[in-house]
Design a protein around this motif. Structure first.
Motif, PDB file in Angstrom:
ATOM      1  N   GLU A 184       5.523  -4.158  -2.394  1.00 52.16           N
ATOM      2  CA  GLU A 184       4.367  -3.730  -3.176  1.00 52.16           C
ATOM      3  C   GLU A 184       3.592  -2.631  -2.452  1.00 52.16           C
ATOM      4  O   GLU A 184       3.128  -1.668  -3.080  1.00 52.16           O
ATOM      5  CB  GLU A 184       3.458  -4.927  -3.454  1.00 52.16           C
ATOM      6  N   VAL A 185       3.446  -2.741  -1.150  1.00 50.99           N
ATOM      7  CA  VAL A 185       2.773  -1.693  -0.364  1.00 50.99           C
ATOM      8  C   VAL A 185       3.520  -0.375  -0.492  1.00 50.99           C
ATOM      9  O   VAL A 185       2.920   0.684  -0.705  1.00 50.99           O
ATOM     10  CB  VAL A 185       2.670  -2.106   1.121  1.00 50.99           C
ATOM     11  N   ALA A 186       4.850  -0.429  -0.381  1.00 51.73           N
ATOM     12  CA  ALA A 186       5.657   0.779  -0.511  1.00 51.73           C
ATOM     13  C   ALA A 186       5.539   1.371  -1.911  1.00 51.73           C
ATOM     14  O   ALA A 186       5.441   2.590  -2.078  1.00 51.73           O
ATOM     15  CB  ALA A 186       7.114   0.466  -0.187  1.00 51.73           C
ATOM     16  N   ALA A 187       5.537   0.515  -2.933  1.00 49.13           N
ATOM     17  CA  ALA A 187       5.470   0.980  -4.319  1.00 49.13           C
ATOM     18  C   ALA A 187       4.143   1.680  -4.604  1.00 49.13           C
ATOM     19  O   ALA A 187       4.109   2.768  -5.198  1.00 49.13           O
ATOM     20  CB  ALA A 187       5.674  -0.187  -5.276  1.00 49.13           C
ATOM     21  N   TYR A 188       3.034   1.081  -4.184  1.00 51.36           N
ATOM     22  CA  TYR A 188       1.734   1.709  -4.410  1.00 51.36           C
ATOM     23  C   TYR A 188       1.589   2.991  -3.598  1.00 51.36           C
ATOM     24  O   TYR A 188       0.953   3.955  -4.053  1.00 51.36           O
ATOM     25  CB  TYR A 188       0.609   0.728  -4.068  1.00 51.36           C
ATOM     26  N   SER A 189       2.166   3.023  -2.414  1.00 52.94           N
ATOM     27  CA  SER A 189       2.142   4.243  -1.606  1.00 52.94           C
ATOM     28  C   SER A 189       2.895   5.366  -2.311  1.00 52.94           C
ATOM     29  O   SER A 189       2.480   6.529  -2.295  1.00 52.94           O
ATOM     30  CB  SER A 189       2.751   3.985  -0.228  1.00 52.94           C
ATOM     31  N   MET A 190       4.011   5.026  -2.954  1.00 56.54           N
ATOM     32  CA  MET A 190       4.789   6.012  -3.696  1.00 56.54           C
ATOM     33  C   MET A 190       4.000   6.550  -4.878  1.00 56.54           C
ATOM     34  O   MET A 190       4.048   7.746  -5.181  1.00 56.54           O
ATOM     35  CB  MET A 190       6.099   5.391  -4.182  1.00 56.54           C
ATOM     36  N   VAL A 191       3.251   5.696  -5.555  1.00 56.03           N
ATOM     37  CA  VAL A 191       2.414   6.138  -6.674  1.00 56.03           C
ATOM     38  C   VAL A 191       1.414   7.182  -6.193  1.00 56.03           C
ATOM     39  O   VAL A 191       1.219   8.233  -6.829  1.00 56.03           O
ATOM     40  CB  VAL A 191       1.676   4.946  -7.313  1.00 56.03           C
ATOM     41  N   PHE A 192       0.783   6.906  -5.064  1.00 59.77           N
ATOM     42  CA  PHE A 192      -0.175   7.859  -4.482  1.00 59.77           C
ATOM     43  C   PHE A 192       0.486   9.215  -4.245  1.00 59.77           C
ATOM     44  O   PHE A 192      -0.039  10.258  -4.644  1.00 59.77           O
ATOM     45  CB  PHE A 192      -0.720   7.302  -3.169  1.00 59.77           C
TER      46      PHE A 192
END
Length: 294
Positions: A184-192
């Motif tokens: 989830e941390v990686a996914a939200y970082s990718m969105v940013f």
């Protein structure tokens, strides 16, 4: 001389404003939720993680090592920027990177996220980050890192998109983030990072190419366009079925930054000219990449 000083002051102001927006996006929207940026900033975050957890290095909470590490990474890239872009680009970039590193290091980060919704936090932060990078690039400078490498590749290796380099770097960064924290941390970082990348392309108009067709009776307008934007112009004779008269069509490919210059010229030389602006999907051939504001 006075106009040159004013222009340079204006460019420097916008370049600094851009890196300030980028640093604010990082400190206000990423740090409070423990997310990772892309590119060399993300690499700097990983190096910081290694120093703190692997080597036991500890610094006061008010200081973020990411900014200092990013500045060190940029040192060898300054030479690359000088060789590929020019002195003005290097000068603005050095000033911008130094200020950006200071801001990344010392801007206070809130202990709690500014926005309770994590996705909204990533989107707003990504917009602020992308706008900041785009403003800095439009001013003829950069925040270093991927910006310098991207400009170097765009000018010297047009077939090698910097997007490929960014994708590889980001895959590594987000893979480590996923292993260190969770997916989830990686996914939200990718969105940013994705939102930031979209905003960079919207703001930095020199990345966007357009084809311009000018229908006019002025046979000399093509030569004037060539002198104004220093681009190749193709001209041919045409027949106007409505006016029943001979016309001339001038075609030129420019970037959107140069479109303002072309519009001004046409208004001065032939305000009755018919102009069509098209955004092509692909441009092949000798199209010079111009990446520095004069």
């Amino acid at each position: 001389m006075k106009k040159q000083i004013q222009r340079e002051t204006s460019n420097m102001f916008w370049a600094i404003l851009g890196v300030a927006c980028y640093a604010a996006a990082y400190r206000w929207f990423l740090v409070p939720v423990d997310l990772y940026s892309g590119g060399f900033t993300g690499v700097s975050q990983l190096v910081k993680l290694l120093l703190e957890e692997g080597l036991g290095l500890h610094v006061p909470e008010s200081i973020d090592l990411t900014g200092i590490i990013l500045w060190c990474i940029n040192l060898p890239l300054f030479l690359l920027g000088y060789k590929s872009i020019g002195k003005k680009f290097l000068y603005r970039t050095i000033v911008a990177v130094c200020i950006q590193s200071l801001l990344l290091t010392f801007i206070p980060a809130p202990k709690e996220p500014l926005l309770s919704d994590l996705l909204l936090n990533c989107i707003v932060g990504g917009v602020l980050s992308g706008v900041g990078v785009g403003i800095t690039l439009r001013a003829g400078g950069s925040g270093g890192g991927t910006d310098i490498v991207g400009m170097y590749c765009a000018k010297n290796y047009p077939e090698f998109g910097v997007g490929k380099l960014s994708v590889i770097m980001n895959i590594c960064i987000y893979s480590i983030a996923a292993m260190r924290y969770d997916v989830e941390v990686a996914a939200y970082s990718m969105v940013f990072s994705i939102v930031a990348g979209i905003m960079v392309d919207r703001v930095h108009e020199q990345n966007i190419k357009v084809s311009v067709f000018v229908v006019t009776k002025d046979k000399t307008l093509g030569e004037k366009i060539n002198r104004a934007v220093v681009r190749g112009v193709t001209s041919w004779k045409a027949w106007g079925e409505y006016s029943h008269s001979e016309e001339v069509v001038h075609m030129v490919v420019i970037n959107k930054y140069e479109l303002h210059i072309l519009k001004k010229l046409i208004r001065q030389e032939d305000p009755h000219a018919f102009v069509q602006v098209i955004s092509p999907d692909t441009i092949l051939g000798n199209f010079e990449k111009r990446l520095e504001v004069q």
